[in-house]
Write an enzyme that holds these catalytic residues in place. Structure first.
Site, PDB file in Angstrom:
ATOM      1  N   ARG A 139      42.255  42.435  26.339  1.00  9.43           N
ATOM      2  CA  ARG A 139      42.535  43.352  27.446  1.00  9.43           C
ATOM      3  C   ARG A 139      44.007  43.690  27.613  1.00  9.43           C
ATOM      4  O   ARG A 139      44.367  44.353  28.580  1.00  9.43           O
ATOM      5  CB  ARG A 139      41.955  42.815  28.757  1.00  9.43           C
ATOM      6  CG  ARG A 139      40.452  42.837  28.761  1.00  9.43           C
ATOM      7  CD  ARG A 139      39.855  42.583  30.125  1.00  9.43           C
ATOM      8  NE  ARG A 139      38.453  42.322  29.948  1.00  9.43           N
ATOM      9  CZ  ARG A 139      37.977  41.156  29.519  1.00  9.43           C
ATOM     10  NH1 ARG A 139      38.777  40.155  29.282  1.00  9.43           N
ATOM     11  NH2 ARG A 139      36.685  41.010  29.347  1.00  9.43           N
ATOM     12  N   ASN A 279      33.367  33.350  38.473  1.00 12.02           N
ATOM     13  CA  ASN A 279      32.175  32.652  38.950  1.00 12.02           C
ATOM     14  C   ASN A 279      32.156  31.204  38.478  1.00 12.02           C
ATOM     15  O   ASN A 279      32.914  30.791  37.611  1.00 12.02           O
ATOM     16  CB  ASN A 279      30.922  33.358  38.437  1.00 12.02           C
ATOM     17  CG  ASN A 279      30.856  33.359  36.925  1.00 12.02           C
ATOM     18  OD1 ASN A 279      31.479  34.202  36.287  1.00 12.02           O
ATOM     19  ND2 ASN A 279      30.145  32.424  36.340  1.00 12.02           N
ATOM     20  N   ASP A 324      27.160  35.396  39.951  1.00 16.66           N
ATOM     21  CA  ASP A 324      28.193  35.833  39.015  1.00 16.66           C
ATOM     22  C   ASP A 324      29.119  36.870  39.644  1.00 16.66           C
ATOM     23  O   ASP A 324      29.581  37.794  38.987  1.00 16.66           O
ATOM     24  CB  ASP A 324      27.556  36.383  37.716  1.00 16.66           C
ATOM     25  CG  ASP A 324      28.571  36.558  36.593  1.00 16.66           C
ATOM     26  OD1 ASP A 324      29.714  36.063  36.726  1.00 16.66           O
ATOM     27  OD2 ASP A 324      28.228  37.207  35.584  1.00 16.66           O
ATOM     28  N   LYS A 351      33.218  42.032  41.935  1.00 17.59           N
ATOM     29  CA  LYS A 351      31.815  42.312  41.612  1.00 17.59           C
ATOM     30  C   LYS A 351      30.912  42.317  42.841  1.00 17.59           C
ATOM     31  O   LYS A 351      29.883  42.975  42.837  1.00 17.59           O
ATOM     32  CB  LYS A 351      31.304  41.252  40.636  1.00 17.59           C
ATOM     33  CG  LYS A 351      31.673  41.461  39.180  1.00 17.59           C
ATOM     34  CD  LYS A 351      30.885  40.426  38.369  1.00 17.59           C
ATOM     35  CE  LYS A 351      31.201  40.454  36.904  1.00 17.59           C
ATOM     36  NZ  LYS A 351      30.417  39.381  36.213  1.00 17.59           N
TER      37      LYS A 351
HETATM   38 CA    CA Z   1      30.727  35.686  34.716  1.00 15.87          CA
END
Ligand code: CA
Length: 749
Positions: A139, A279, A324, A351
Site C-alpha cells: 500500500r 479486528n 471484522d 468498516k
Molecule cells: Ca480483518
C-alpha cells in the site's frame, strides 16, 4: 532472482536524485506547523501516500481543473511486470517518481519521461504467501531526507538511498515468524521516525506497531495493541489497562489480532502518531473472551506520542467487535469549524459504518453518524462515546443478516478531503453479510485462519452456505433474512460527505453492471481531490473518472485499459501538471476478473499510467480472445456427499478469500477451470508448494492429504455444476455424485 513475469498466480487462503536530497528534507512534514496539518507542500511534489502528513489525498494544484479536465490524455506509462493487484499511490520528489508494487518492489522513474532510474527487489521468500489473507499487495512507500522507506511482504522494513536504490539499512519487524504475520501496509513518517504495522488478524497474529530511527534503523519503540494475558508481563504499560477489558480465560493462544495493517497519520505540531487498529481473532465474543469486555485496543483509533510511543488517548469504534469491523481505514487530519469553534479533527470512515470526527488533541468524540446502512448499532451515544447495539449483530444462534459486511462500509481504498469544498470523498459500500456459527467446535490452527465464525455475502440474491443443494434449500433465503432490514443488494458509491453537517452532499453510484454481484464490492477505487474542483476515482472497468468536487458532475471518463483500485496522485514539473496512478486488480476479493472488467478484457498487466492535458487517447493493451467459459471438467465427480461438503467447508476456510471461483478469469485462478495437469498436481501444489513462486504457498501443516482430496472433490463438483448449468443440462444425472459409501478418494488413481 525472481522472474516477475511469472508472478501471475494463485495467492492463498480465505476474505503497495541528487545531492539536493540532503538539503531538501520534506520540511513540510515537520515545518508545516500551522495547525492545518492538511496544508500542502506548496509546490508540485507529493511526498507520501496521502500527499501530506494529514493524509488528505488532496493537492493544491489546479492547472488541471473542472474547466479543462476533459482534455486530459496520455503522457507516458511504465509496465510493472506483474499481474497482482496495485494498491499504492506513487510519490514524486524533485522530478523523480517512486512507487511500490506487490511483494514490496520499488521503482524509481524520471517523472518527466517515465525512464527507469532504478528498481529494487526485496527478494521475498515465496513461502510467505500461505500467510497472505488478501493478496500480495503493497500500500505504499514514504520519502524522507533522501531515503525511501518500504516494507516487504515478509515484514522487513527497508531504507533505500533515493538516488541509487542501494539499501541503507534493513530490519526484521516480525516478532514470531511461526505465526501468520505479513506486511502489506505503507510505511509512515513521524518526525525522524518511520512507523510500520503488520497484517494477520484472521490468522494468529498479535498486533503491534514499531517506530525506527530513519537514519540508523534503530528501534525507538514498539506498541502492542492487545495484551497476551491479563497478568502480564505488559510490554507497554497501557496493556495493563487494556488487560482489564479481557476475560482471563481469553483465547490467548490465537494472538487475538488487533493488527495495524493500513491507516496512520501524523500531526507534527502535536507530535502525535495516529494508528488504526484492526479486528480481533477469533471473531465471536463467546469464543474469544467468554465473559465479554471491550477487548482493548481492538477496532480502535490510538494517538501515540511520537517521541516515546506512549498512549496519548484511545477511542474504540467497536467495543468487543465480532464482525471484522477494523478501524484500520485511512485517517484524515484537518481543521473544521464545528459548533462555532475551530477544531483540530481526525476523521475516519471505518468498516463499522459510522463516520467519526474526533478532536485529535484529546480524542473527544465530536460526531459519529452512519455513512452507509448500519444495523448492528442504532447510533453512537455522544455522552459515552459508545455505540448502542441493537441485537441484530448477534449471530450466536441462528443465521442473521448484518450491515455493514466484513468488507466494511469502506475498506482500504483511500478517501480524500478537499479543503475548498470541506467535503470528504468516501469510496463507500452498501452491503450486508449473513453470519452464522460453524457446526464443528473451533480448534486453533497455528499459522492458519482462526476466525471461528462463518459469513457469506448475498451475491446474486443468494447465500453460499457451503452445503449441498438439498441442505442449502433448507436454509433461510436472503429475502427471509432481509425482512425488515436494508436492501441486501450490494452497491458501491462515491459519496461526498459533509463532516460538519454529517450528511451526503452528493453521490455517484459506482456499481456499474455489478449491483448485487461480487464485483460491486471492489469496483470503486481510492480517491484523490484537487484545488481544481476535481475528484478522481477509477473503477475495475479500467475507466478513470473525474467529477466536479463541489457538485459531483461527471467531467471526464478515460479508459486506461487496466482495472483500477489504487488512489491517483498529481504533481507539477516544469510548469506542467500531471495525474498519475497505478492500475491493476487484486487484493481481497479482487483476484477474479468478471466480464466487463478491464482485467477480463485486456488481461491484468500492472501499469503506472501518467496523464496530462492534451495528451490524446491512452494506448490500450490488445484485447484477449476468451475461449468458451467452461471446458469439460478434468475428472468425473467423485467423493461422497459428506466428503464434498467437508471439502466445501475446508475451501471456505482456507481458499475462498483468494479463490472465490465466481469469475471468468483472474489473477487468482477460478479453480473450477482447473485442467487435467493441474488437477493431477493438486496435492503437490497445495501441500508441496510447487507454485509458491506464483503466490501459492504450501498448506502443509494446515491441511492433510485427506483434506486436500476433499477440497479437490468439492471443486470438481462445483466445476460440473457450472458446466452443466452453462450447457443447460440441469436435471441431468449424467455426472451425479457416487453413492455415499464410495471411496472418498474416488477415481483419482
Ligand atoms: Ca480483518
Amino acid at each position: 532472482m525472481r522472474n516477475t513475469s511469472l508472478i501471475v498466480g494463485t495467492v492463498v487462503v480465505i476474505a503497495a536524485v541528487a545531492a539536493i536530497f540532503a538539503l531538501r528534507e520534506p520540511a513540510l512534514l515537520k515545518a508545516e506547523a500551522s495547525s492545518q496539518v492538511a496544508a500542502a507542500a506548496g509546490n508540485g511534489d507529493w511526498l507520501i501516500g496521502g500527499h501530506d502528513a494529514g493524509q488528505t489525498y488532496s493537492s493544491p494544484l489546479k492547472q488541471i481543473n473542472a474547466g479543462n479536465v476533459g482534455q486530459l490524455g496520455f503522457a507516458w506509462n511504465y509496465d510493472l511486470d506483474t499481474k497482482h493487484g496495485q494498491s499504492s499511490t506513487p510519490v514524486v520528489v524533485d522530478g523523480v517518481m517512486y512507487l511500490s508494487a506487490p511483494w514490496g518492489f520499488v521503482h524509481a522513474l524520471d517523472a518527466r519521461s517515465g525512464k527507469k532510474l532504478w528498481s529494487f527487489d526485496p527478494k521475498v521468500n515465496d513461502a510467505i504467501t500461505s500467510k497472505v489473507c488478501c493478496g500480495i499487495t503493497n500500500r505504499g512507500l514514504s520519502f524522507h531526507k533522501g531515503r525511501i522507506f518500504v516494507a516487504s511482504l515478509d515484514g522487513r522494513l527497508i531504507a533505500l538511498d533515493a538516488k541509487t536504490g542501494q539499501k541503507a539499512w534493513e530490519v526484521d519487524t516480525i516478532i514470531d515468524h511461526e505465526r501468520g504475520y505479513t506486511v502489506t501496509g505503507s510505511t509512515y513518517i513521524a518526525g525522524d521516525l518511520v512507523v510500520i504495522g503488520n497484517s494477520g488478524a484472521e490468522l494468529d497474529a498479535r498486533g503491534y506497531v514499531t517506530a525506527y530511527d530513519t537514519q540508523s534503523g534503530e528501534q525507538r519503540w514498539r506498541f502492542f495493541t492487545v495484551p497476551k494475558s491479563t497478568t502480564g508481563p505488559f510490554e507497554n504499560p497501557e496493556l495493563e489497562m487494556a488487560a482489564k477489558t479481557w476475560d482471563p480465560n481469553s483465547f490467548w493462544e490465537v494472538g487475538l489480532g488487533g493488527t495495524v495493517w493500513d491507516g496512520m497519520a501524523y500531526d507534527p505540531q502535536l507530535d502525535l502518531v495516529y494508528i488504526g487498529v484492526g479486528n480481533s481473532a477469533l471473531y465471536p465474543r463467546e469464543l474469544r473472551s467468554p465473559s465479554g469486555g471491550d477487548n482493548l485496543f481492538v477496532s480502535s483509533i490510538l494517538a501515540l506520542h511520537a517521541g516515546t510511543g506512549r498512549l496519548a488517548w484511545h477511542y474504540q469504534t467497536t467495543p468487543g467487535d465480532q464482525w471484522d469491523y477494523t478501524a484500520t481505514q485511512k485517517m484524515i487530519l484537518a481543521d473544521l469549524e464545528i459548533g462555532g469553534r475551530q477544531r483540530q479533527v481526525l476523521m475516519q470512515a471505518p468498516k463499522n459504518g459510522f463516520f467519526y470526527v474526533l478532536d485529535r488533541a484529546t480524542g473527544e468524540l465530536l460526531s459519529a453518524e452512519p455513512y452507509v446502512p448500519v444495523t448492528w448499532a442504532s447510533h453512537v451515544d455522544k455522552k459515552t462515546g459508545r455505540p448502542v447495539e441493537t441485537g441484530q449483530g448477534n449471530y450466536s444462534g441462528k443465521p442473521v443478516l448484518i450491515f455493514p459486511s466484513p468488507a466494511g462500509g469502506h475498506n482500504w481504498h483511500p478517501m480524500a478531503f478537499n479543503p475548498q469544498t470541506r467535503l470528504v470523498y468516501i469510496p463507500a459500500l452498501e452491503m450486508g453479510a449473513v453470519w452464522w456459527m460453524p457446526k464443528e467446535p473451533y480448534k486453533y490452527q497455528k499459522g492458519g485462519i482462526n476466525i471461528g465464525a462463518l459469513y457469506s455475502f448475498p451475491i446474486d440474491g443468494a447465500i453460499d452456505w457451503g452445503l449441498d443443494a438439498e441442505a442449502s434449500a433448507k436454509m433461510p433465503t436472503v429475502a427471509e433474512l432481509a425482512k425488515g432490514q436494508p436492501d441486501p443488494t450490494i452497491r458501491g458509491y462515491l459519496r461526498a460527505w459533509d463532516p460538519v453537517a454529517n450528511k451526503v452532499a452528493w453521490q455517484v453510484e459506482t456499481s456499474d453492471q455489478w449491483a448485487g454481484k461480487m464485483n460491486a464490492i471492489w469496483n470503486g477505487g481510492g480517491v484523490m481531490t484537487t484545488a481544481g474542483d476535481l475528484v478522481f476515482q477509477g473503477r475495475s472497468t479500467g475507466y478513470l473518472y473525474a467529477y466536479r468536487a463541489s457538485t459531483g458532475e461527471q467531467l471526464a471518463a478515460i479508459n486506461l485499459g487496466v482495472s483500477i483500485m489504487a488512489a491517483p496522485m498529481t504533481y507539477e514539473l516544469d510548469g506542467e501538471q500531471y495525474v498519475a496512478l497505478l492500475a491493476g486488480f487484486g487484493g481481497a476479493l479482487g483476484g477474479t476478473h468478471p466480464e466487463g472488467t478491464a482485467a477480463y478484457r485486456y488481461g491484468n498487466a500492472g501499469k503506472l499510467i501518467v496523464l496530462r492535458l492534451g495528451g490524446g487517447a491512452v494506448p490500450l493493451p490488445a484485447e484477449i480472445q476468451h475461449a468458451k467459459k467452461f471446458a469439460t471438467p478434468p475428472a468425473p465427480r467423485h467423493g461422497s456427499p459428506e466428503t464434498i461438503t467437508r471439502g466445501t467447508d475446508l475451501f471456505k476456510r482456507h481458499c475462498q478469500h483468494c479463490h472465490n471461483n465466481s469469475a471468468a478469469t483472474g489473477t487468482v485462478p477460478d479453480l473450477r477451470r482447473i485442467n487435467a495437469q493441474t488437477y493431477g498436481e493438486f496435492e503437490d501444489i497445495v501441500l508441496g508448494g510447487i507454485r509458491a513462486s506464483r503466490g501459492m504457498g504450501s498448506f502443509k501443516g494446515l491441511l492433510t492429504p485427506q483434506d486436500v482430496e476433499a477440497i479437490r472433490a468439492s471443486i470438481i463438483n462445483d466445476a460440473w455444476q457450472a458446466y452443466d448449468s452453462e450447457q443447460g443440462a440441469t436435471g441431468s444425472d449424467a455426472h451425479a455424485p457416487p453413492p455415499p459409501d464410495s471411496n472418498a478418494t474416488g477415481d483419482r488413481k
